[in-house]
Enzyme design. Structure first.
Site, PDB file in Angstrom:
ATOM      1  N   CYS A   1     -10.391   0.670   6.964  1.00 15.54           N
ATOM      2  CA  CYS A   1      -9.937   2.218   8.069  1.00 15.54           C
ATOM      3  C   CYS A   1     -10.641   2.961   7.594  1.00 15.54           C
ATOM      4  O   CYS A   1     -10.804   4.366   7.788  1.00 15.54           O
ATOM      5  CB  CYS A   1      -8.232   2.395   7.827  1.00 15.54           C
ATOM      6  SG  CYS A   1      -8.046   1.934   6.280  1.00 15.54           S
TER       7      CYS A   1
ATOM      8  N   GLU B   1       1.049  -1.138  -0.100  1.00 18.69           N
ATOM      9  CA  GLU B   1       0.149   0.579  -0.386  1.00 18.69           C
ATOM     10  C   GLU B   1       1.232   1.692  -0.548  1.00 18.69           C
ATOM     11  O   GLU B   1       0.580   1.962   1.089  1.00 18.69           O
ATOM     12  CB  GLU B   1      -1.171  -0.039   1.533  1.00 18.69           C
ATOM     13  CG  GLU B   1      -1.533  -1.340   1.568  1.00 18.69           C
ATOM     14  CD  GLU B   1      -2.521  -1.333   2.847  1.00 18.69           C
ATOM     15  OE1 GLU B   1      -2.310  -0.789   3.129  1.00 18.69           O
ATOM     16  OE2 GLU B   1      -3.523  -1.834   2.602  1.00 18.69           O
TER      17      GLU B   1
END
Lengths: 642, 642
Positions: free
Chosen positions: B410, B314
């Site tokens: 998230c 990521e």
């Protein structure tokens, strides 16, 4: 169709392929022999030969020092090297090389169990786990490659020791899977095409039967690998038996419509299928092959002839997904596509298969090897971005320069065995017809089949003039010459002894029937105009872009010829592209192309509201197969067009 | 700089942000509350609240039923939701919501150990492993988010129970890392920025000291995570402590020059660093922040304001590596870039930071949420290719439609807490200067600071006219109004009560000093001309391509507006782009753009030697933040230009 019928009958001339022939003989095979024996400093260790020594010692003494090293399929590197060496020996006597090969073959024999079983990984490391992990353990794959080597070595040298060894292994496999009825099929196809070769070399029906067995059971129980894992519960590298696309076991092979999964596995499987269809006349199998070939070449193939868009699984992905900088485009997969296309060419006699074979040969396989034969690409991207390629997490596989050797060294010996057996692809003989598929200079002795010799003279791929000289043994040769007309050649002119010839063009071949006395000279002129290539707009990576080809060669722009920066270059729509002189000393002999274009002058900003200023420039292009031979360097095949 | 000084003082007006305000209050927060309580059918389970119940039960009784479920940082989803709820309560009383929040806070308190420690993963699942895996276990990260929630809840509701709980945890951390001298720093930064907020809310120096400690020790022993793994030898998910870029511990933070590794970790760290620099005047820390911000925004940021080019980790990758279809471009990372830019805006008062904040807000954060507030993107690609996006091995992360919830959830609550605290970014007050950074309609009550109210009226982002109305409490307001002049606005016109005003433009702000009696109306006209955007030619993915913006909005082409196919579209170089009427019912209110262009008509072939025929056409563009709201659909931001 023939196997190795021509390899001893064709003598390469000097020129483009002559150089490669010498290179394979003088550099590539010796270099790879050193690699297999761990004699190259700074290269990845192979341990191949050592694994065989250890297996032999263990069979002799019941134990051995040290540990198996390398991939579970490490044995196959020896096999592919032996196969390449056999082809080389067919063309050039080399008593030393032959003796070293014989010694290796003896060693291989010593590593064979009494029941015929042969695999150093299992003998040394997992003696109790034979045939319990077909998904990962590559036993059938290694057997297949060694069978190919055995057939090649017997055909090329007349020596049958390795053939006997491998018949022993094939018989062992036959007992296990046919007589004892063991379930399963190989995780990595290869045994199928190898058994077809063994069948043709030995005329033993059981080898064909075994090949057909593996083809026919594949994917019928598509859960086999899952069940095997549940039953035996061991893993070589944590593969995922639930990924059925990976190993082409989603469905029975005749039901498969898309080329999926690991690209090398796929094309090796399809080659075996096509070969079986050829031998058996099984039209449903042939039709499955055509469907899969069309899917590959119309939806999933790079303009280089490379296949496999993703590093993840070394795999095909989805139709029209052909990213350039992150391409996997494995050298071995392009070689497999050549194998597959060559079988379909035998089956359907359509030049489109030879077109793809030629595309993959010149533009992916050759790119897989450094021009000096000592370094190799496993992965062949169509765009190299120094600072990103080989460095970013997403580009670790897409190296911008060739490394010396690989931990997984499948590609280098694969290149060697293909390049040293080009005659099998360049020429086909079917009854009285001599097919000239690829234009490889040299002399073919077909006295036995067609009553004489044919010499092909050409400066191809840099010149489109091809001359065939007929040298009959008797008064004349009565031959139908079938000359491939490449799809890229808008025109073709054929003359016999200077006079326009009568011929019929059918499915990509010009058929020219003649009784050729000596001297007869058939000349062909292919249209070597520079061509711009456009991808289907469904290929997102190539929209608005153009590639450039001349003859069979795809070109690219490299930074070293273009002020260090090819990303700011645009081709001019409708612009001229001129052809340079043949440069014998540049990149082992090339012609450059010079394209009208523009260079954009971006400022420093990442994004700008002003279109960058553009100035006219000339873009220098070199053949793609020569890229990456001059250090770290930008490279681009598809360039934006304005 | 202030923390939450304005949140209770700003009342959103109807209009663009008014709709989002209502959406967050009426849909997003209730939806997420349901998700946290596992009440949404067909969505990934959260188990967040349940984890707290289990931890509380275990502390009460010594044991608990069931097992911890979810990510190791699952607690942070509750924290972010509570923070968003707090902001919502600051603006709109809701006794029921506040009571439910109070109950959750009580539950959190019950899950706290006597020594202040709070983390349900460790309490329920790994009670003996506290602080032994800073690399993966997210204890400091979860503490940080709960501290942010505590500060927000205290500020917005006046209730300090959660603040007391989290001061207890912060004190526990202080004892462990400062007093007891435990080595280490968090694998996922967040605690730094949270402790700075806690310091400002409580004025307790030890919290600032602790924040600075974690900033200062990071990367000094860059082997810490490796040593920790060797010492304690347990892993949450098999993370690689040797990858020092991933968690920004290659070097001490003041030595870091490139934004590397996990993008959210990076910008959370940098936000803490910038906040610390603001509080302490540490110029070396400020300079490191500027260097990193410049690297991001000049080399590693998408035109959407998104960051993080790779799924793998990521993460940031390399300069100018900005692939469109495989972009990671995580919603949370863009939010973190807004946090970071907002701190630098306080530090340097330069409009470029607000430009980036606005770019990321309108063009990545908003795209992260479906227009109805019930589905979310974690990943925000700039090109969606149905059949490939979300399906190919290389594109599993790049979904073409928003899912309901995520196992790693998230992003959704992060969007909620940002959108419900926009006033902190839209306005800054520094002494007598009122900075208008983002043009969010509503009324700001600054009676305390500047003696009155300011109302901003606008139809921004679809109209460039912005009106400030001053309503002094006394006779007049003595204010320096600093109006951001976006980099994209070629001209700006400012009038006071209809007459051209005197102002000074400095670092991207127009400074207008005045004594404003009632009624005073300051009007600003931004240049809302459509702009074509060009990327630096070093960005390989965008060469030959153009993107289109109007005002703060980036546009894109979707298949649904363009005959189902945007890949065959070209923008016309120098072509006109017209602006559509405001359509209140389309995509919750947008203006479309209509660009002159061409459509290429590729045939069926994968590659062709003929340039495809092109016909003139009009390309319909919609704001990027609205993409993917109308089903599975091609989408493209960067289009080839001809």
């Amino acid at each position: 169709m023939s196997d190795l019928k021509l390899i001893k009958k064709f003598e390469l001339a000097d020129g483009f392929w002559g150089r490669y022939g010498r290179l394979v003989r003088d550099v590539v095979l010796p270099y790879q022999e050193n690699a297999l024996n761990d004699r190259i400093e700074g290269a990845e260790k192979s341990h191949c030969i050592e694994n065989f020594r250890m297996a032999a010692e263990k069979l002799r003494t019941g134990k051995c020092e040290g540990e198996f090293y390398g991939m579970v399929f490490q044995d196959s590197d020896v096999a592919k090297w032996l196969e390449g060496a056999a082809y080389s020996l067919a063309q050039h006597e080399d008593a030393d090389l032959e003796q070293r090969c014989d010694e290796i073959i003896e060693l291989i024999g010593q590593a064979q169990h009494e029941d015929g079983y042969l695999n150093t990984y299992f003998t040394v490391k997992e003696p109790d786990r034979r045939w319990t992990n077909l998904h990962e353990a590559h036993e059938l794959y290694c057997a297949g490659h060694m069978i190919e080597a055995a057939v090649a070595y017997a055909e090329c040298t007349g020596k049958t020791r390795l053939l006997e060894i491998m018949c022993g292994m094939a018989d062992h496999i036959y007992r296990h899977f046919i007589e004892e009825g063991a379930e399963g099929y190989p995780g990595h196809p290869e045994i199928e095409l190898a058994l077809m070769r063994l069948y043709r070399a030995t005329k033993q029906e059981r080898y064909k039967e075994l090949a057909l067995h593996f083809i026919n059971v594949r994917g019928v129980n598509s859960d086999y690998f899952i069940q095997e894992k549940q039953r035996n519960n061991w893993s070589v590298w944590g593969g995922h038996p639930t990924d059925k696309e990976y190993a082409q076991n989603t469905a029975p092979v005749r039901m498969q419509r898309k080329a999926v999964g690991h690209a090398v596995r796929a094309v090796y499987l399809y080659t075996g299928m096509a070969d079986a269809a050829l031998e058996t006349g099984d039209e449903s199998l042939a039709e499955a092959c055509r469907t899969l070939w069309n899917n590959i070449t119309q939806c999933r193939m790079y303009v280089t002839g490379a296949i496999g868009s993703a590093y993840e699984g070394e795999a095909f992905t989805k139709d029209y997904h052909l990213p350039n900088d992150t391409a996997y485009a494995e050298t071995c997969a392009a070689i497999g596509l050549i194998f597959f296309s060559n079988k379909l060419l035998w089956l359907d006699r359509d030049g489109k298969y030879a077109d793809v074979m030629e595309r993959a040969l010149y533009n992916c396989v050759l790119a897989g090897m450094q021009l000096d034969g000592t370094r190799f690409f496993y992965v062949n991207p169509l765009e190299a971005l120094p600072g990103i390629s080989g460095e970013a997490q997403t580009h670790k596989h897409a190296l911008p320069v060739r490394p010396k050797w690989f931990a997984c060294a499948c590609c280098p010996p694969n290149v060697a065995r293909l390049l040293s057996s080009l005659s099998e692809y360049a020429w086909h003989i079917d009854k009285d017809t001599l097919y000239s598929n690829l234009f490889v200079g040299g002399t073919l002795d077909v006295s036995e089949e067609l009553g004489g010799k044919v010499t092909l003279e050409t400066a191809y791929p840099y010149d489109g003039r091809i001359t065939y000289r007929f040298t009959p043994e008797g008064k004349s040769m009565n031959v139908q010459l079938a000359i491939r007309v490449p799809a890229w050649s808008r025109d073709i002119g054929i003359c016999v002894n200077g006079a326009p010839a009568q011929y019929e063009v059918r499915n990509g071949y010009a058929y020219l029937h003649g009784t050729f006395p000596e001297p007869t000279e058939v000349t062909v002129e292919l249209d070597m105009s520079v061509r711009k290539v456009y991808a289907n707009s469904k290929v997102a990576a190539d929209t608005g872009k153009v590639a450039v080809e001349r003859g069979p060669l795809l070109y690219c722009a490299e930074g070293v010829d273009n002020d260090g920066d090819v990303l700011s270059l645009f081709c001019k729509r409708g612009g001229e592209i001129s052809v340079g002189e043949y440069l014998p000393d540049k990149l082992c002999g090339i012609r450059e192309l010079f394209a009208e274009g523009y260079r954009a002058r971006s400022g420093e900003a990442l994004y700008s509201y002003e279109a960058p200023e553009e100035e006219a420039c000339t873009i220098t292009l070199v053949p793609y197969y020569t890229w990456g031979n001059r250090g770290l360097n930008q490279m681009r095949v598809w360039m934006p067009e304005r």
